[in-house]
Design a protein around this motif. Structure first.
Motif, PDB file in Angstrom:
ATOM      1  N   ILE A  23      -6.283   7.027 -58.581  1.00 50.98           N
ATOM      2  CA  ILE A  23      -6.501   6.064 -57.503  1.00 50.98           C
ATOM      3  C   ILE A  23      -5.830   6.612 -56.249  1.00 50.98           C
ATOM      4  O   ILE A  23      -4.641   6.943 -56.271  1.00 50.98           O
ATOM      5  CB  ILE A  23      -5.932   4.695 -57.888  1.00 50.98           C
ATOM      6  CG1 ILE A  23      -6.495   4.263 -59.250  1.00 50.98           C
ATOM      7  CG2 ILE A  23      -6.266   3.646 -56.826  1.00 50.98           C
ATOM      8  CD1 ILE A  23      -5.742   3.143 -59.896  1.00 50.98           C
ATOM      9  N   CYS A  24      -6.587   6.715 -55.176  1.00 49.64           N
ATOM     10  CA  CYS A  24      -6.143   7.540 -54.045  1.00 49.64           C
ATOM     11  C   CYS A  24      -6.167   6.834 -52.694  1.00 49.64           C
ATOM     12  O   CYS A  24      -6.927   5.898 -52.466  1.00 49.64           O
ATOM     13  CB  CYS A  24      -7.034   8.779 -53.938  1.00 49.64           C
ATOM     14  SG  CYS A  24      -7.156   9.750 -55.444  1.00 49.64           S
ATOM     15  N   GLN A  25      -5.328   7.379 -51.821  1.00 46.93           N
ATOM     16  CA  GLN A  25      -5.286   6.965 -50.423  1.00 46.93           C
ATOM     17  C   GLN A  25      -5.557   8.200 -49.566  1.00 46.93           C
ATOM     18  O   GLN A  25      -4.979   9.255 -49.788  1.00 46.93           O
ATOM     19  CB  GLN A  25      -3.916   6.384 -50.078  1.00 46.93           C
ATOM     20  CG  GLN A  25      -3.770   5.938 -48.634  1.00 46.93           C
ATOM     21  CD  GLN A  25      -2.383   5.369 -48.356  1.00 46.93           C
ATOM     22  OE1 GLN A  25      -1.621   5.095 -49.274  1.00 46.93           O
ATOM     23  NE2 GLN A  25      -2.057   5.205 -47.096  1.00 46.93           N
ATOM     24  N   LYS A  26      -6.448   8.082 -48.599  1.00 48.53           N
ATOM     25  CA  LYS A  26      -6.825   9.225 -47.769  1.00 48.53           C
ATOM     26  C   LYS A  26      -5.681   9.636 -46.859  1.00 48.53           C
ATOM     27  O   LYS A  26      -4.989   8.777 -46.282  1.00 48.53           O
ATOM     28  CB  LYS A  26      -8.063   8.895 -46.944  1.00 48.53           C
ATOM     29  CG  LYS A  26      -8.761  10.120 -46.365  1.00 48.53           C
ATOM     30  CD  LYS A  26     -10.108   9.753 -45.764  1.00 48.53           C
ATOM     31  CE  LYS A  26     -10.878  11.006 -45.377  1.00 48.53           C
ATOM     32  NZ  LYS A  26     -12.214  10.660 -44.817  1.00 48.53           N
ATOM     33  N   VAL A  27      -5.462  10.947 -46.730  1.00 49.92           N
ATOM     34  CA  VAL A  27      -4.393  11.466 -45.879  1.00 49.92           C
ATOM     35  C   VAL A  27      -4.916  12.636 -45.065  1.00 49.92           C
ATOM     36  O   VAL A  27      -5.900  13.295 -45.434  1.00 49.92           O
ATOM     37  CB  VAL A  27      -3.168  11.929 -46.703  1.00 49.92           C
ATOM     38  CG1 VAL A  27      -2.526  10.763 -47.419  1.00 49.92           C
ATOM     39  CG2 VAL A  27      -3.562  13.013 -47.687  1.00 49.92           C
ATOM     40  N   CYS A  85      -5.195   1.830 -51.108  1.00 47.63           N
ATOM     41  CA  CYS A  85      -6.069   2.841 -51.693  1.00 47.63           C
ATOM     42  C   CYS A  85      -7.534   2.446 -51.516  1.00 47.63           C
ATOM     43  O   CYS A  85      -7.880   1.269 -51.523  1.00 47.63           O
ATOM     44  CB  CYS A  85      -5.750   3.025 -53.171  1.00 47.63           C
ATOM     45  SG  CYS A  85      -4.110   3.725 -53.439  1.00 47.63           S
ATOM     46  N   GLU A  86      -8.374   3.456 -51.342  1.00 46.84           N
ATOM     47  CA  GLU A  86      -9.773   3.214 -51.042  1.00 46.84           C
ATOM     48  C   GLU A  86     -10.730   3.727 -52.109  1.00 46.84           C
ATOM     49  O   GLU A  86     -11.876   3.270 -52.190  1.00 46.84           O
ATOM     50  CB  GLU A  86     -10.147   3.889 -49.715  1.00 46.84           C
ATOM     51  CG  GLU A  86      -9.239   3.551 -48.548  1.00 46.84           C
ATOM     52  CD  GLU A  86      -9.453   4.504 -47.383  1.00 46.84           C
ATOM     53  OE1 GLU A  86     -10.625   4.806 -47.091  1.00 46.84           O
ATOM     54  OE2 GLU A  86      -8.462   4.952 -46.788  1.00 46.84           O
ATOM     55  N   ILE A  93       0.596  14.951 -55.885  1.00 46.50           N
ATOM     56  CA  ILE A  93      -0.719  15.289 -56.422  1.00 46.50           C
ATOM     57  C   ILE A  93      -1.804  14.810 -55.460  1.00 46.50           C
ATOM     58  O   ILE A  93      -1.738  13.688 -54.947  1.00 46.50           O
ATOM     59  CB  ILE A  93      -0.918  14.664 -57.813  1.00 46.50           C
ATOM     60  CG1 ILE A  93       0.171  15.161 -58.777  1.00 46.50           C
ATOM     61  CG2 ILE A  93      -2.299  14.999 -58.370  1.00 46.50           C
ATOM     62  CD1 ILE A  93       0.166  14.457 -60.122  1.00 46.50           C
ATOM     63  N   TYR A  94      -2.805  15.669 -55.242  1.00 49.53           N
ATOM     64  CA  TYR A  94      -3.881  15.354 -54.318  1.00 49.53           C
ATOM     65  C   TYR A  94      -5.247  15.673 -54.919  1.00 49.53           C
ATOM     66  O   TYR A  94      -5.365  16.555 -55.773  1.00 49.53           O
ATOM     67  CB  TYR A  94      -3.719  16.148 -53.017  1.00 49.53           C
ATOM     68  CG  TYR A  94      -2.482  15.772 -52.242  1.00 49.53           C
ATOM     69  CD1 TYR A  94      -2.504  14.752 -51.299  1.00 49.53           C
ATOM     70  CD2 TYR A  94      -1.271  16.438 -52.457  1.00 49.53           C
ATOM     71  CE1 TYR A  94      -1.365  14.392 -50.596  1.00 49.53           C
ATOM     72  CE2 TYR A  94      -0.128  16.083 -51.762  1.00 49.53           C
ATOM     73  CZ  TYR A  94      -0.183  15.057 -50.834  1.00 49.53           C
ATOM     74  OH  TYR A  94       0.945  14.701 -50.140  1.00 49.53           O
ATOM     75  N   PHE A 126      -8.786  15.078 -47.933  1.00 48.99           N
ATOM     76  CA  PHE A 126      -7.573  15.101 -48.755  1.00 48.99           C
ATOM     77  C   PHE A 126      -7.279  13.667 -49.176  1.00 48.99           C
ATOM     78  O   PHE A 126      -7.255  12.756 -48.342  1.00 48.99           O
ATOM     79  CB  PHE A 126      -6.377  15.644 -47.974  1.00 48.99           C
ATOM     80  CG  PHE A 126      -6.462  17.105 -47.648  1.00 48.99           C
ATOM     81  CD1 PHE A 126      -6.020  18.072 -48.543  1.00 48.99           C
ATOM     82  CD2 PHE A 126      -6.974  17.523 -46.419  1.00 48.99           C
ATOM     83  CE1 PHE A 126      -6.084  19.422 -48.232  1.00 48.99           C
ATOM     84  CE2 PHE A 126      -7.040  18.866 -46.102  1.00 48.99           C
ATOM     85  CZ  PHE A 126      -6.602  19.823 -47.014  1.00 48.99           C
ATOM     86  N   TRP A 127      -7.038  13.460 -50.482  1.00 47.06           N
ATOM     87  CA  TRP A 127      -6.697  12.134 -51.003  1.00 47.06           C
ATOM     88  C   TRP A 127      -5.418  12.238 -51.818  1.00 47.06           C
ATOM     89  O   TRP A 127      -5.337  13.036 -52.743  1.00 47.06           O
ATOM     90  CB  TRP A 127      -7.812  11.599 -51.891  1.00 47.06           C
ATOM     91  CG  TRP A 127      -9.115  11.365 -51.182  1.00 47.06           C
ATOM     92  CD1 TRP A 127     -10.125  12.257 -50.982  1.00 47.06           C
ATOM     93  CD2 TRP A 127      -9.541  10.146 -50.572  1.00 47.06           C
ATOM     94  NE1 TRP A 127     -11.159  11.678 -50.298  1.00 47.06           N
ATOM     95  CE2 TRP A 127     -10.832  10.380 -50.039  1.00 47.06           C
ATOM     96  CE3 TRP A 127      -8.967   8.873 -50.449  1.00 47.06           C
ATOM     97  CZ2 TRP A 127     -11.549   9.382 -49.369  1.00 47.06           C
ATOM     98  CZ3 TRP A 127      -9.683   7.885 -49.779  1.00 47.06           C
ATOM     99  CH2 TRP A 127     -10.954   8.141 -49.253  1.00 47.06           C
TER     100      TRP A 127
END
Length: 213
Positions: free
Chosen positions: A139-143, A117-118, A153-154, A199-200
């Protein structure tokens, strides 16, 4: 996401007990409750936090395996970890306008179980309640858009329009996506693909007073 088994094993070390039965006694729960937590990968945080406060166990050490959650460019297992940049509510508009400028200046946080995650965005609306509360961080990861998965969930970063967190419902057509909310008071939305800059995918949540799985 946090691994319940790892957290419970750490807790036994900190409390100087060896078995789940001994741990269940300290937590005032039935022994099979510990087994259930491991199987469901869930925890009863109230009991755990109470026992940690009583025994002066650092919650960051327990849940994340480190003394301080905030670590700038720390080295873990021989690898350079840049960490997660927190976009608080007061930074979101600035992020929309000049993300490349503000990102290098933000303090990184390290979450061992969310290494890919970034970024983390602070939630400012109740549209995803009760799943995700206001003021917590996702807390997210780019997609890429083509990798969106129905039901997940995004966070959507719309060009100069805002930052939105929603659950992906379905692909309407090549130009439109349908999203829904966990709070029934909010209506579903149809989003035009050409208006989304980023999009995350949400991989976990974090707040100053509780950990969410």
């Amino acid at each position: 996401m946090l691994d319940a088994t790892i957290v419970l094993n750490r807790l036994k070390l900190y409390l100087n007990v060896k078995t789940d039965v001994q741990l269940s006694t300290l937590l005032n729960v039935k022994p099979n409750t510990i087994t259930s937590w491991k199987k469901r990968n869930s925890l009863q945080f109230e009991s755990i936090i109470d026992i940690c406060e009583l025994n002066q166990v650092d919650l960051n050490e327990l849940f994340y395996g480190i003394n301080k959650l905030r670590i700038a460019h720390s080295e873990v297992d021989g690898e350079d970890k840049n960490g997660v940049k927190m976009i608080t509510s007061d930074l979101q508009f600035q992020y929309l306008l000049e993300s490349k400028i503000i990102m290098p200046n933000l303090t990184p946080y390290y979450f061992p179980f969310l290494e890919k995650c970034e970024i983390a965005f602070q939630v400012i609306t109740e549209n995803m309640a009760p799943t995700i509360g206001v003021s917590s961080f996702v807390i997210c990861q780019k997609v890429a858009m083509e990798h969106l998965v129905e039901g997940r969930i995004y966070v959507l970063v719309k060009n100069k329009k805002g930052i939105f967190i929603m659950r992906f419902k379905t692909l309407v057509n090549e130009y439109e996506l349908a999203f829904t909310n966990d709070n029934s008071a909010f209506k579903d939305k149809i989003v035009k693909t050409d208006r989304i800059r980023e999009f995350w995918e949400v991989k976990g949540t974090f707040s100053t007073n509780r950990i969410s799985l």
